[in-house]
Design a protein around this motif. Structure first.
Motif, PDB file in Angstrom:
ATOM      1  N   ARG A  96       0.795  -1.161  -0.009  1.00 12.33           N
ATOM      2  CA  ARG A  96       0.076  -0.210   0.022  1.00 12.33           C
ATOM      3  C   ARG A  96       0.851   1.226  -0.020  1.00 12.33           C
ATOM      4  O   ARG A  96       0.648   2.364  -0.727  1.00 12.33           O
ATOM      5  N   ASP A  97       1.843   1.185   0.721  1.00 17.84           N
ATOM      6  CA  ASP A  97       2.600   2.223   0.939  1.00 17.84           C
ATOM      7  C   ASP A  97       3.983   2.125   1.497  1.00 17.84           C
ATOM      8  O   ASP A  97       4.539   2.094   2.561  1.00 17.84           O
ATOM      9  N   PRO A  98       5.025   1.833   0.440  1.00 21.61           N
ATOM     10  CA  PRO A  98       6.324   1.480   0.919  1.00 21.61           C
ATOM     11  C   PRO A  98       6.926   2.521   1.639  1.00 21.61           C
ATOM     12  O   PRO A  98       6.885   3.739   1.560  1.00 21.61           O
ATOM     13  N   LEU A  99       8.088   2.038   2.500  1.00 17.31           N
ATOM     14  CA  LEU A  99       8.823   2.938   3.316  1.00 17.31           C
ATOM     15  C   LEU A  99       7.965   3.987   4.177  1.00 17.31           C
ATOM     16  O   LEU A  99       8.101   5.130   4.182  1.00 17.31           O
ATOM     17  N   SER A 100       6.814   3.325   4.750  1.00 19.29           N
ATOM     18  CA  SER A 100       6.127   4.153   5.750  1.00 19.29           C
ATOM     19  C   SER A 100       5.727   3.296   7.043  1.00 19.29           C
ATOM     20  O   SER A 100       5.999   2.139   6.924  1.00 19.29           O
ATOM     21  N   GLY A 101       5.273   4.030   7.943  1.00 16.30           N
ATOM     22  CA  GLY A 101       4.940   3.102   9.099  1.00 16.30           C
ATOM     23  C   GLY A 101       6.230   2.934  10.074  1.00 16.30           C
ATOM     24  O   GLY A 101       7.204   3.407   9.696  1.00 16.30           O
ATOM     25  N   PRO A 102       5.818   2.138  10.888  1.00 15.43           N
ATOM     26  CA  PRO A 102       7.286   1.687  11.769  1.00 15.43           C
ATOM     27  C   PRO A 102       8.024   0.874  11.293  1.00 15.43           C
ATOM     28  O   PRO A 102       7.839   0.031  10.585  1.00 15.43           O
ATOM     29  N   LEU A 103       9.217   1.196  11.728  1.00 19.42           N
ATOM     30  CA  LEU A 103      10.770   0.530  11.311  1.00 19.42           C
ATOM     31  C   LEU A 103      11.458   0.213  12.649  1.00 19.42           C
ATOM     32  O   LEU A 103      11.991   1.335  13.121  1.00 19.42           O
ATOM     33  N   ARG A 104      11.510  -0.920  13.166  1.00 19.95           N
ATOM     34  CA  ARG A 104      12.420  -1.246  14.266  1.00 19.95           C
ATOM     35  C   ARG A 104      13.912  -1.464  13.861  1.00 19.95           C
ATOM     36  O   ARG A 104      14.213  -2.595  13.232  1.00 19.95           O
ATOM     37  N   ALA A 126      14.035  12.160   3.314  1.00 21.33           N
ATOM     38  CA  ALA A 126      13.747  11.132   2.133  1.00 21.33           C
ATOM     39  C   ALA A 126      12.551  10.341   2.211  1.00 21.33           C
ATOM     40  O   ALA A 126      11.688   9.912   1.564  1.00 21.33           O
ATOM     41  N   PHE A 127      12.197  10.246   3.622  1.00 15.89           N
ATOM     42  CA  PHE A 127      11.088   9.060   3.920  1.00 15.89           C
ATOM     43  C   PHE A 127      10.139   9.860   4.807  1.00 15.89           C
ATOM     44  O   PHE A 127      10.219   9.138   5.990  1.00 15.89           O
ATOM     45  N   PRO A 128       9.471  10.925   4.743  1.00 19.83           N
ATOM     46  CA  PRO A 128       8.782  11.426   5.687  1.00 19.83           C
ATOM     47  C   PRO A 128       7.592  10.792   6.415  1.00 19.83           C
ATOM     48  O   PRO A 128       7.349  11.113   7.674  1.00 19.83           O
ATOM     49  N   ARG A 129       7.022   9.563   5.859  1.00 18.56           N
ATOM     50  CA  ARG A 129       6.079   8.773   6.672  1.00 18.56           C
ATOM     51  C   ARG A 129       6.723   7.686   7.339  1.00 18.56           C
ATOM     52  O   ARG A 129       5.989   6.811   7.953  1.00 18.56           O
ATOM     53  N   LEU A 130       7.998   7.335   7.494  1.00 17.58           N
ATOM     54  CA  LEU A 130       8.584   6.203   8.243  1.00 17.58           C
ATOM     55  C   LEU A 130       8.857   6.714   9.478  1.00 17.58           C
ATOM     56  O   LEU A 130       9.281   7.800   9.730  1.00 17.58           O
ATOM     57  N   ARG A 131       8.390   5.750  10.454  1.00 15.66           N
ATOM     58  CA  ARG A 131       8.376   6.098  11.870  1.00 15.66           C
ATOM     59  C   ARG A 131       9.551   5.237  12.361  1.00 15.66           C
ATOM     60  O   ARG A 131       9.197   3.881  12.545  1.00 15.66           O
ATOM     61  N   LEU A 132      10.624   5.609  12.789  1.00  9.92           N
ATOM     62  CA  LEU A 132      11.945   4.587  13.078  1.00  9.92           C
ATOM     63  C   LEU A 132      11.878   4.583  14.522  1.00  9.92           C
ATOM     64  O   LEU A 132      11.773   5.601  15.205  1.00  9.92           O
ATOM     65  N   ARG A 150      11.457  -8.950  17.153  1.00 10.35           N
ATOM     66  CA  ARG A 150      11.483  -7.747  17.695  1.00 10.35           C
ATOM     67  C   ARG A 150      12.326  -6.488  17.106  1.00 10.35           C
ATOM     68  O   ARG A 150      12.068  -5.302  17.386  1.00 10.35           O
ATOM     69  N   LEU A 151      13.017  -6.817  15.994  1.00  9.23           N
ATOM     70  CA  LEU A 151      13.734  -5.958  15.246  1.00  9.23           C
ATOM     71  C   LEU A 151      13.456  -6.421  13.923  1.00  9.23           C
ATOM     72  O   LEU A 151      13.380  -7.435  13.448  1.00  9.23           O
ATOM     73  N   ASP A 152      13.314  -5.153  12.979  1.00  9.58           N
ATOM     74  CA  ASP A 152      13.323  -5.488  11.479  1.00  9.58           C
ATOM     75  C   ASP A 152      14.403  -5.463  10.751  1.00  9.58           C
ATOM     76  O   ASP A 152      14.784  -5.769   9.691  1.00  9.58           O
ATOM     77  N   LEU A 153      15.200  -4.365  11.295  1.00 11.10           N
ATOM     78  CA  LEU A 153      16.530  -4.463  10.162  1.00 11.10           C
ATOM     79  C   LEU A 153      17.713  -4.089  11.133  1.00 11.10           C
ATOM     80  O   LEU A 153      17.550  -3.270  12.229  1.00 11.10           O
ATOM     81  N   LEU A 154      18.709  -4.354  10.992  1.00 12.05           N
ATOM     82  CA  LEU A 154      20.168  -4.190  12.146  1.00 12.05           C
ATOM     83  C   LEU A 154      21.059  -3.452  10.889  1.00 12.05           C
ATOM     84  O   LEU A 154      21.268  -3.419   9.458  1.00 12.05           O
ATOM     85  N   LEU A 155      21.897  -2.352  11.345  1.00 12.12           N
ATOM     86  CA  LEU A 155      22.978  -1.725  10.955  1.00 12.12           C
ATOM     87  C   LEU A 155      24.152  -2.054  11.584  1.00 12.12           C
ATOM     88  O   LEU A 155      24.411  -1.748  12.913  1.00 12.12           O
TER      89      LEU A 155
END
Length: 328
Positions: A96-104, A126-132, A150-155
């Protein structure tokens, strides 16, 4: 125990009760985290045991819940099942909406404090609808959180043993030699790796992947660390060097991020025959294999790499999979 009639499958709520109990180690805290009463949570777990016709917890009167061997196995499968259910809703939301909403996002301590002040504004633009949502921790615990959903992505810094996770190398971060003011090696424009072998090399304590990456990148054995000296943070490491206790290797990202903060430390590039341009660590992203958000994470990579600066990894954009050497 007898299973309930009808062969009902466990509900997501029952699995969530079990997983939260394991994570909190306390019935009351687990109930609060799940938004139910303690009696409701206990009843849900008992109902799960009856459905499975199996004892998941020991009834020994211990203060903390003790899982049976089968309970531990069911717990692992419950985590996978909940992660799979979350992936269903994530897939729909992504479409529906890539790179938006919560990202842990999980990040290691030798990256987070030095990159996030630049990265957060860049991601917002760059991604104003992304909630980090951010979590800073050691690599091993971040990977546990990733696999548990519990997490979506790691750096983090690569290579590291990531199990089933998929990784994407995005930038290279050179090491520089940090020396006390007036140190004999500061007379050189560049410090050969071999010269560091004769110095008291200060490192972060065990558990920080930077320790292993620095030694590996420079081809130095673990025994090169001097006399049991170790620090819990790069800031402490810098102060130890400024105090004349030894020398160390610092990633350029931390230097650009202000880790020196006026300390009496001199920096020199490091020369290595094994690495063109000197020893360095690779920074990258990691996510669960087959994640429905993999395309989103790849979309984030260029923005994160630009905030890191430095040299991009050759072939950036190609994911790396499979086992990696330990070092987290």
């Amino acid at each position: 125990m007898k299973p309930l009639p009808g062969g009902h499958l466990p509900s997501p709520q029952q699995l969530r009760y079990l997983v939260t109990l394991a994570d909190t180690g306390h019935f009351g805290r687990a109930a609060t985290a799940c938004g139910v009463t303690q009696s409701t949570l206990s009843a849900g777990i008992i109902a799960l045991e009856r459905q499975l016709d199996a004892a998941l917890l020991e009834r020994s009167g211990a203060k903390r819940p003790v899982f049976t061997p089968l309970g531990l196995e069911i717990l692992r499968e419950s985590r996978r099942a909940l992660a799979a259910l979350e992936a269903v809703t994530e897939a729909a939301a992504t479409a529906r909406d890539p790179l938006s909403g919560p990202l842990r996002l999980g990040v290691i301590p030798t990256i987070g404090p030095f990159l996030l002040p630049r990265l957060m504004p860049a991601l917002r633009n760059a991604f104003p609808r992304l909630r980090l949502w951010l979590r800073e921790d050691l690599t091993e615990r971040l990977l546990e959180g990733l696999m548990a959903g519990r997490l979506d992505l790691l750096l983090l810094a690569l290579p590291v043993a990531t199990g089933d996770a998929e990784t994407l190398a995005i930038a290279e971060d050179p090491f520089l030699a940090a020396l006390p003011e007036g140190h004999r090696l500061a007379e050189r424009a560049r410090v050969p790796v071999a010269a560091l072998g004769g110095e008291r090399l200060l490192l972060l304590e065990d558990g920080h992947c930077l320790r292993d990456h620095a030694l590996s990148a420079c081809g130095l054995p673990g025994a090169a660390a001097g006399d049991g000296f170790a620090a819990t943070s790069l800031q402490t490491l810098v102060q130890m060097v400024a105090g004349g206790l030894g020398v160390t290797l610092l990633p350029k990202l931390s230097i650009d991020g202000g880790v020196l903060a006026g300390a009496g430390v001199e920096l020199r590039p490091v020369e290595s025959d094994a690495a063109v341009g000197g020893p360095r660590r690779t920074l990258g992203l990691a996510w669960r294999a087959r994640s429905p958000r993999a395309a989103e994470f790849r979309g984030l990579a260029p923005v994160i790499a630009a905030a890191i600066g430095g040299r991009a990894v050759p072939g950036e954009g190609a994911a790396l999979s499979g086992p990696h050497p330990p070092g987290g």
